[in-house]
Motif scaffolding. Structure first.
Motif, mmCIF file in Angstrom:
data_model
loop_
_atom_site.group_PDB
_atom_site.id
_atom_site.type_symbol
_atom_site.label_atom_id
_atom_site.label_comp_id
_atom_site.label_asym_id
_atom_site.label_seq_id
_atom_site.Cartn_x
_atom_site.Cartn_y
_atom_site.Cartn_z
ATOM 1 N N SER A 7 0.918 -1.237 0.091
ATOM 2 C CA SER A 7 -0.059 0.012 0.104
ATOM 3 C C SER A 7 0.933 1.262 -0.080
ATOM 4 O O SER A 7 2.093 1.192 0.137
ATOM 5 N N GLY A 8 0.311 2.439 -0.320
ATOM 6 C CA GLY A 8 1.021 3.698 -0.204
ATOM 7 C C GLY A 8 1.457 4.331 -1.577
ATOM 8 O O GLY A 8 2.016 5.251 -1.626
ATOM 9 N N GLY A 9 1.211 3.583 -2.689
ATOM 10 C CA GLY A 9 1.491 4.244 -3.926
ATOM 11 C C GLY A 9 0.626 5.264 -4.236
ATOM 12 O O GLY A 9 -0.380 5.649 -3.554
ATOM 13 N N GLY A 10 0.943 6.143 -5.357
ATOM 14 C CA GLY A 10 0.222 7.245 -6.027
ATOM 15 C C GLY A 10 0.836 7.880 -6.858
ATOM 16 O O GLY A 10 1.909 7.602 -7.387
ATOM 17 N N LEU A 11 0.210 9.178 -7.110
ATOM 18 C CA LEU A 11 0.674 10.288 -7.977
ATOM 19 C C LEU A 11 1.447 11.302 -7.134
ATOM 20 O O LEU A 11 0.510 11.965 -6.369
ATOM 21 N N VAL A 12 2.570 11.577 -7.290
ATOM 22 C CA VAL A 12 3.271 12.958 -6.729
ATOM 23 C C VAL A 12 4.069 13.462 -7.876
ATOM 24 O O VAL A 12 4.348 13.166 -8.773
ATOM 25 N N GLN A 13 4.653 14.744 -7.448
ATOM 26 C CA GLN A 13 5.371 15.375 -8.362
ATOM 27 C C GLN A 13 7.027 15.366 -7.959
ATOM 28 O O GLN A 13 7.211 14.831 -6.787
ATOM 29 N N ALA A 14 7.689 15.523 -8.956
ATOM 30 C CA ALA A 14 9.132 15.283 -8.652
ATOM 31 C C ALA A 14 9.595 16.156 -7.520
ATOM 32 O O ALA A 14 9.001 17.255 -7.477
ATOM 33 N N GLY A 15 10.333 15.231 -6.670
ATOM 34 C CA GLY A 15 10.830 15.930 -5.378
ATOM 35 C C GLY A 15 10.038 15.842 -4.236
ATOM 36 O O GLY A 15 10.621 15.948 -3.009
ATOM 37 N N GLU A 16 8.987 15.128 -4.568
ATOM 38 C CA GLU A 16 8.098 14.949 -3.297
ATOM 39 C C GLU A 16 8.533 13.304 -2.680
ATOM 40 O O GLU A 16 9.428 12.802 -3.232
ATOM 41 N N SER A 17 7.735 13.174 -1.495
ATOM 42 C CA SER A 17 8.064 11.635 -1.186
ATOM 43 C C SER A 17 6.837 10.866 -0.975
ATOM 44 O O SER A 17 5.904 11.407 -1.119
ATOM 45 N N LEU A 18 7.012 9.533 -0.868
ATOM 46 C CA LEU A 18 6.130 8.463 -0.795
ATOM 47 C C LEU A 18 6.525 7.672 0.277
ATOM 48 O O LEU A 18 7.912 7.387 0.172
ATOM 49 N N ARG A 19 5.919 6.903 1.131
ATOM 50 C CA ARG A 19 6.199 5.975 2.007
ATOM 51 C C ARG A 19 5.294 4.339 1.450
ATOM 52 O O ARG A 19 3.975 4.755 1.670
ATOM 53 N N LEU A 20 5.869 3.475 1.043
ATOM 54 C CA LEU A 20 5.271 2.326 0.825
ATOM 55 C C LEU A 20 5.357 1.412 1.947
ATOM 56 O O LEU A 20 6.381 1.164 2.681
ATOM 57 N N SER A 84 12.661 12.551 -2.587
ATOM 58 C CA SER A 84 13.463 13.084 -3.857
ATOM 59 C C SER A 84 13.039 12.555 -4.857
ATOM 60 O O SER A 84 13.966 11.961 -5.989
ATOM 61 N N LEU A 85 11.802 12.179 -5.152
ATOM 62 C CA LEU A 85 11.381 11.206 -6.302
ATOM 63 C C LEU A 85 11.527 11.821 -7.415
ATOM 64 O O LEU A 85 11.414 13.221 -7.644
ATOM 65 N N LYS A 86 11.905 10.997 -8.618
ATOM 66 C CA LYS A 86 12.299 11.476 -9.870
ATOM 67 C C LYS A 86 11.089 10.886 -10.911
ATOM 68 O O LYS A 86 10.714 9.815 -10.541
ATOM 69 N N PRO A 87 10.994 11.425 -12.062
ATOM 70 C CA PRO A 87 10.012 10.830 -13.134
ATOM 71 C C PRO A 87 10.318 9.386 -13.421
ATOM 72 O O PRO A 87 9.508 8.670 -13.475
#
Length: 115
Positions: A7-20, A84-87
């Motif tokens: 769980s925890g996926g989604g759509l974010v912008q570059a530079g943002e964070s997510l936790r799976l 620091s997510l990237k495309p």
């Protein structure tokens, strides 16, 4: 029956964070190793991060310094903190576990990073 549920996926912008999160039906300490893989369209499934039963971690070069794999205090959850997510991180992310010599996979969770 060993089950892994991401769980925890989604759509974010570059530079943002997510936790799976990966919730398991068994104690994570009973797995020889656990990890996260990802698969982008038209590409093979590659290891992103792994953790052994004694806590040794390893990361793909492309995510070192940005992603962190960890085990939860509840003893049945493994996390992947992605900063620091990237495309190019866009992919379906799968939780993996090796339990008594057999490999198990979750159903996957989509991570999409827009530029």
């Amino acid at each position: 029956q060993v089950q892994l549920v991401e769980s925890g996926g989604g759509l974010v912008q570059a530079g943002e964070s997510l936790r799976l999160s990966c919730a398991t039906s068994n104690s994570i300490f009973s797995f020889n190793a656990m990890g996260w893989y990802r698969q982008a369209p038209g590409k093979q499934r590659d290891l992103v991060a792994g953790i052994t039963s004694n806590g040794i971690t390893n990361y793909a070069d492309s995510v070192k310094g940005r992603f962190t794999i960890s085990r939860g205090n509840a003893k049945n959850t493994v996390y992947l903190q992605m900063d620091s997510l990237k495309p190019e991180d866009t992919a379906v992310y799968y939780c993996y576990g090796n339990y008594w010599g057999s490999d198990y996979w979750g159903q996957g969770t989509q991570v999409t990073v827009s530029s």
